[in-house]
Motif scaffolding. Sequence first.
Motif, PDB file in Angstrom:
ATOM      1  N   GLY A 189       0.833  -1.288  -0.502  1.00 29.88           N
ATOM      2  CA  GLY A 189       0.223   0.194   0.184  1.00 29.88           C
ATOM      3  C   GLY A 189       0.769   1.231  -0.222  1.00 29.88           C
ATOM      4  O   GLY A 189       1.798   1.252  -0.008  1.00 29.88           O
ATOM      5  N   VAL A 190       0.583   2.375  -0.190  1.00 32.93           N
ATOM      6  CA  VAL A 190       0.998   3.907  -0.362  1.00 32.93           C
ATOM      7  C   VAL A 190      -0.449   4.703   1.053  1.00 32.93           C
ATOM      8  O   VAL A 190      -0.910   4.124   0.561  1.00 32.93           O
ATOM      9  CB  VAL A 190       1.193   4.245  -1.743  1.00 32.93           C
ATOM     10  CG1 VAL A 190       2.083   3.852  -1.684  1.00 32.93           C
ATOM     11  CG2 VAL A 190      -0.169   4.386  -2.144  1.00 32.93           C
ATOM     12  N   LEU A 191       0.553   5.427   1.458  1.00 30.12           N
ATOM     13  CA  LEU A 191       0.268   6.445   2.299  1.00 30.12           C
ATOM     14  C   LEU A 191       0.627   8.295   1.525  1.00 30.12           C
ATOM     15  O   LEU A 191       1.997   8.246   1.573  1.00 30.12           O
ATOM     16  CB  LEU A 191       0.228   6.601   3.479  1.00 30.12           C
ATOM     17  CG  LEU A 191       0.139   5.271   4.467  1.00 30.12           C
ATOM     18  CD1 LEU A 191       0.990   5.183   5.557  1.00 30.12           C
ATOM     19  CD2 LEU A 191      -1.212   4.878   4.665  1.00 30.12           C
ATOM     20  N   CYS A 192      -0.368   9.348   1.586  1.00 30.48           N
ATOM     21  CA  CYS A 192      -0.254  10.722   1.705  1.00 30.48           C
ATOM     22  C   CYS A 192      -1.377  11.294   2.168  1.00 30.48           C
ATOM     23  O   CYS A 192      -2.326  11.195   2.576  1.00 30.48           O
ATOM     24  CB  CYS A 192      -0.963  10.861  -0.310  1.00 30.48           C
ATOM     25  SG  CYS A 192      -0.626  12.047  -0.567  1.00 30.48           S
ATOM     26  N   TYR A 193      -0.545  11.734   2.933  1.00 26.48           N
ATOM     27  CA  TYR A 193      -0.730  12.645   4.008  1.00 26.48           C
ATOM     28  C   TYR A 193      -0.334  14.771   3.352  1.00 26.48           C
ATOM     29  O   TYR A 193       0.830  13.867   3.514  1.00 26.48           O
ATOM     30  CB  TYR A 193       0.290  12.518   5.843  1.00 26.48           C
ATOM     31  CG  TYR A 193      -1.146  13.262   6.957  1.00 26.48           C
ATOM     32  CD1 TYR A 193      -1.531  12.874   7.582  1.00 26.48           C
ATOM     33  CD2 TYR A 193      -0.147  13.989   6.585  1.00 26.48           C
ATOM     34  CE1 TYR A 193      -2.634  13.652   8.545  1.00 26.48           C
ATOM     35  CE2 TYR A 193      -0.537  15.548   7.739  1.00 26.48           C
ATOM     36  CZ  TYR A 193      -1.435  14.904   9.082  1.00 26.48           C
ATOM     37  OH  TYR A 193      -1.988  16.006   9.843  1.00 26.48           O
TER      38      TYR A 193
ATOM     39  N   GLU B  55       0.632  -2.013   7.597  1.00 28.50           N
ATOM     40  CA  GLU B  55       1.028  -0.820   7.987  1.00 28.50           C
ATOM     41  C   GLU B  55       0.389   0.614   7.398  1.00 28.50           C
ATOM     42  O   GLU B  55      -0.047   1.332   7.844  1.00 28.50           O
ATOM     43  CB  GLU B  55       3.189  -0.424   7.542  1.00 28.50           C
ATOM     44  CG  GLU B  55       3.334  -0.925   8.616  1.00 28.50           C
ATOM     45  CD  GLU B  55       4.740  -1.609   8.059  1.00 28.50           C
ATOM     46  OE1 GLU B  55       5.125   0.274   7.636  1.00 28.50           O
ATOM     47  OE2 GLU B  55       6.121  -2.080   8.143  1.00 28.50           O
ATOM     48  N   ALA B  56      -0.377  -0.249   6.395  1.00 23.06           N
ATOM     49  CA  ALA B  56      -1.159   0.997   5.898  1.00 23.06           C
ATOM     50  C   ALA B  56      -2.265   0.989   6.850  1.00 23.06           C
ATOM     51  O   ALA B  56      -3.157   2.472   6.610  1.00 23.06           O
ATOM     52  CB  ALA B  56      -1.388   0.786   4.077  1.00 23.06           C
ATOM     53  N   ARG B  57      -2.654  -0.127   6.935  1.00 18.38           N
ATOM     54  CA  ARG B  57      -4.466  -0.458   7.651  1.00 18.38           C
ATOM     55  C   ARG B  57      -3.898   0.251   8.526  1.00 18.38           C
ATOM     56  O   ARG B  57      -5.072   0.777   9.301  1.00 18.38           O
ATOM     57  CB  ARG B  57      -4.856  -1.768   7.870  1.00 18.38           C
ATOM     58  CG  ARG B  57      -5.386  -1.864   6.685  1.00 18.38           C
ATOM     59  CD  ARG B  57      -5.509  -3.375   6.427  1.00 18.38           C
ATOM     60  NE  ARG B  57      -6.544  -3.668   7.217  1.00 18.38           N
ATOM     61  CZ  ARG B  57      -7.478  -3.709   6.576  1.00 18.38           C
ATOM     62  NH1 ARG B  57      -7.952  -4.378   5.313  1.00 18.38           N
ATOM     63  NH2 ARG B  57      -9.046  -4.404   7.787  1.00 18.38           N
ATOM     64  N   ARG B  58      -2.795   0.081   9.494  1.00 16.06           N
ATOM     65  CA  ARG B  58      -2.916   0.669  11.404  1.00 16.06           C
ATOM     66  C   ARG B  58      -2.372   2.118  10.838  1.00 16.06           C
ATOM     67  O   ARG B  58      -3.353   2.461  12.055  1.00 16.06           O
ATOM     68  CB  ARG B  58      -1.133  -0.020  12.276  1.00 16.06           C
ATOM     69  CG  ARG B  58      -1.693  -1.247  12.078  1.00 16.06           C
ATOM     70  CD  ARG B  58      -0.203  -1.985  12.856  1.00 16.06           C
ATOM     71  NE  ARG B  58       0.600  -2.001  12.136  1.00 16.06           N
ATOM     72  CZ  ARG B  58       1.322  -2.483  11.452  1.00 16.06           C
ATOM     73  NH1 ARG B  58      -0.362  -4.235  11.298  1.00 16.06           N
ATOM     74  NH2 ARG B  58       2.117  -3.624  10.305  1.00 16.06           N
ATOM     75  N   ALA B  59      -1.705   2.570   9.751  1.00 14.95           N
ATOM     76  CA  ALA B  59      -2.156   3.833   9.703  1.00 14.95           C
ATOM     77  C   ALA B  59      -3.369   5.212   9.838  1.00 14.95           C
ATOM     78  O   ALA B  59      -3.718   5.599  10.600  1.00 14.95           O
ATOM     79  CB  ALA B  59      -1.200   4.296   8.586  1.00 14.95           C
TER      80      ALA B  59
ATOM     81  N   GLY C 281      -7.260  11.599  16.394  1.00 18.17           N
ATOM     82  CA  GLY C 281      -8.119  12.664  15.791  1.00 18.17           C
ATOM     83  C   GLY C 281      -7.553  13.564  14.634  1.00 18.17           C
ATOM     84  O   GLY C 281      -7.103  14.790  13.933  1.00 18.17           O
ATOM     85  N   GLY C 282      -7.130  12.903  13.528  1.00 20.50           N
ATOM     86  CA  GLY C 282      -6.454  13.166  12.289  1.00 20.50           C
ATOM     87  C   GLY C 282      -4.925  14.067  12.263  1.00 20.50           C
ATOM     88  O   GLY C 282      -4.535  14.161  10.884  1.00 20.50           O
ATOM     89  N   ARG C 283      -3.900  12.749  13.019  1.00 23.65           N
ATOM     90  CA  ARG C 283      -2.524  13.442  13.550  1.00 23.65           C
ATOM     91  C   ARG C 283      -1.968  13.029  12.152  1.00 23.65           C
ATOM     92  O   ARG C 283      -2.256  11.474  11.725  1.00 23.65           O
ATOM     93  CB  ARG C 283      -2.167  13.404  13.851  1.00 23.65           C
ATOM     94  CG  ARG C 283      -2.885  14.265  15.843  1.00 23.65           C
ATOM     95  CD  ARG C 283      -2.148  14.211  16.492  1.00 23.65           C
ATOM     96  NE  ARG C 283      -2.982  15.487  17.469  1.00 23.65           N
ATOM     97  CZ  ARG C 283      -3.121  14.812  18.988  1.00 23.65           C
ATOM     98  NH1 ARG C 283      -3.486  13.685  19.504  1.00 23.65           N
ATOM     99  NH2 ARG C 283      -3.452  15.687  18.926  1.00 23.65           N
ATOM    100  N   ARG C 284      -0.843  12.772  12.020  1.00 23.05           N
ATOM    101  CA  ARG C 284       0.026  12.042  10.384  1.00 23.05           C
ATOM    102  C   ARG C 284       0.141  10.810  11.406  1.00 23.05           C
ATOM    103  O   ARG C 284       0.934  10.862  12.832  1.00 23.05           O
ATOM    104  CB  ARG C 284       0.857  13.238  10.187  1.00 23.05           C
ATOM    105  CG  ARG C 284       2.009  12.052   9.436  1.00 23.05           C
ATOM    106  CD  ARG C 284       3.503  13.010   8.887  1.00 23.05           C
ATOM    107  NE  ARG C 284       3.466  13.433   9.804  1.00 23.05           N
ATOM    108  CZ  ARG C 284       4.740  14.642   8.776  1.00 23.05           C
ATOM    109  NH1 ARG C 284       5.724  13.989   7.747  1.00 23.05           N
ATOM    110  NH2 ARG C 284       5.408  15.515   9.930  1.00 23.05           N
ATOM    111  N   PRO C 285      -0.027  10.229  11.032  1.00 23.68           N
ATOM    112  CA  PRO C 285       0.429   8.366  11.717  1.00 23.68           C
ATOM    113  C   PRO C 285       1.909   8.413  11.893  1.00 23.68           C
ATOM    114  O   PRO C 285       2.835   8.755  11.109  1.00 23.68           O
ATOM    115  CB  PRO C 285       0.027   7.376  10.226  1.00 23.68           C
ATOM    116  CG  PRO C 285      -0.879   8.130  10.408  1.00 23.68           C
ATOM    117  CD  PRO C 285      -0.868   9.324   9.903  1.00 23.68           C
ATOM    118  N   THR C 286       2.456   7.938  12.794  1.00 20.91           N
ATOM    119  CA  THR C 286       3.719   7.959  13.598  1.00 20.91           C
ATOM    120  C   THR C 286       4.291   6.424  13.244  1.00 20.91           C
ATOM    121  O   THR C 286       5.370   6.464  13.123  1.00 20.91           O
ATOM    122  CB  THR C 286       3.559   8.402  15.186  1.00 20.91           C
ATOM    123  OG1 THR C 286       3.251   7.205  15.621  1.00 20.91           O
ATOM    124  CG2 THR C 286       3.494  10.151  15.543  1.00 20.91           C
ATOM    125  N   GLY C 287       3.683   5.993  12.976  1.00 29.25           N
ATOM    126  CA  GLY C 287       4.433   4.369  12.245  1.00 29.25           C
ATOM    127  C   GLY C 287       4.453   4.316  11.155  1.00 29.25           C
ATOM    128  O   GLY C 287       5.057   3.116  11.261  1.00 29.25           O
TER     129      GLY C 287
END
Length: 142
Positions: free
Chosen positions: A71-75, A116-120, A128-134
């Motif tokens: 997966g990928v994430l964009c924040y 990891e993408a799911r956990r994020a 509350g919408g903070r950038r995931p730290t993991g």
Amino acid sequence: MHRRCPSVVALDAWYDRKATGPTVVNTPAELDAVLDTVVDWNAPITVQLLIHGDPGHAILDVGLDARTGRGVLCYAGSDAPDACISKGSDTAEQPPLYFTGSDTEFPVNSEIPLGEARRAAHEYMSTGGRRPTGVEWQPSWN
């Protein structure tokens, strides 16, 4: 009586092109249902998550691809106004494409394990919408 953790926020999940609006996600189980639906499509699809009632607060795009288990994430939020993208430990031969309203190309080193993408996504909801730290992050589209 079921009590919600006060830091868990409702999310608007955009992922279904046929829907006339977002799916409102109120609980971690509902978030799992949305993520499971996208994974079951067996294609590289992105779920766009926004804080329900405050869409300008922060956005997390969660790309999921069951075929590759990646997966990928964009924040983007106040701590990342120019957006940031997940940074994986592997480098793909070609930039991965995920459907986000249209095909979106991500950096060759942006994919992370599906779990990891799911956990994020869950961390985004529970904080509350903070950038995931993991997750390790990199500037968007260098």
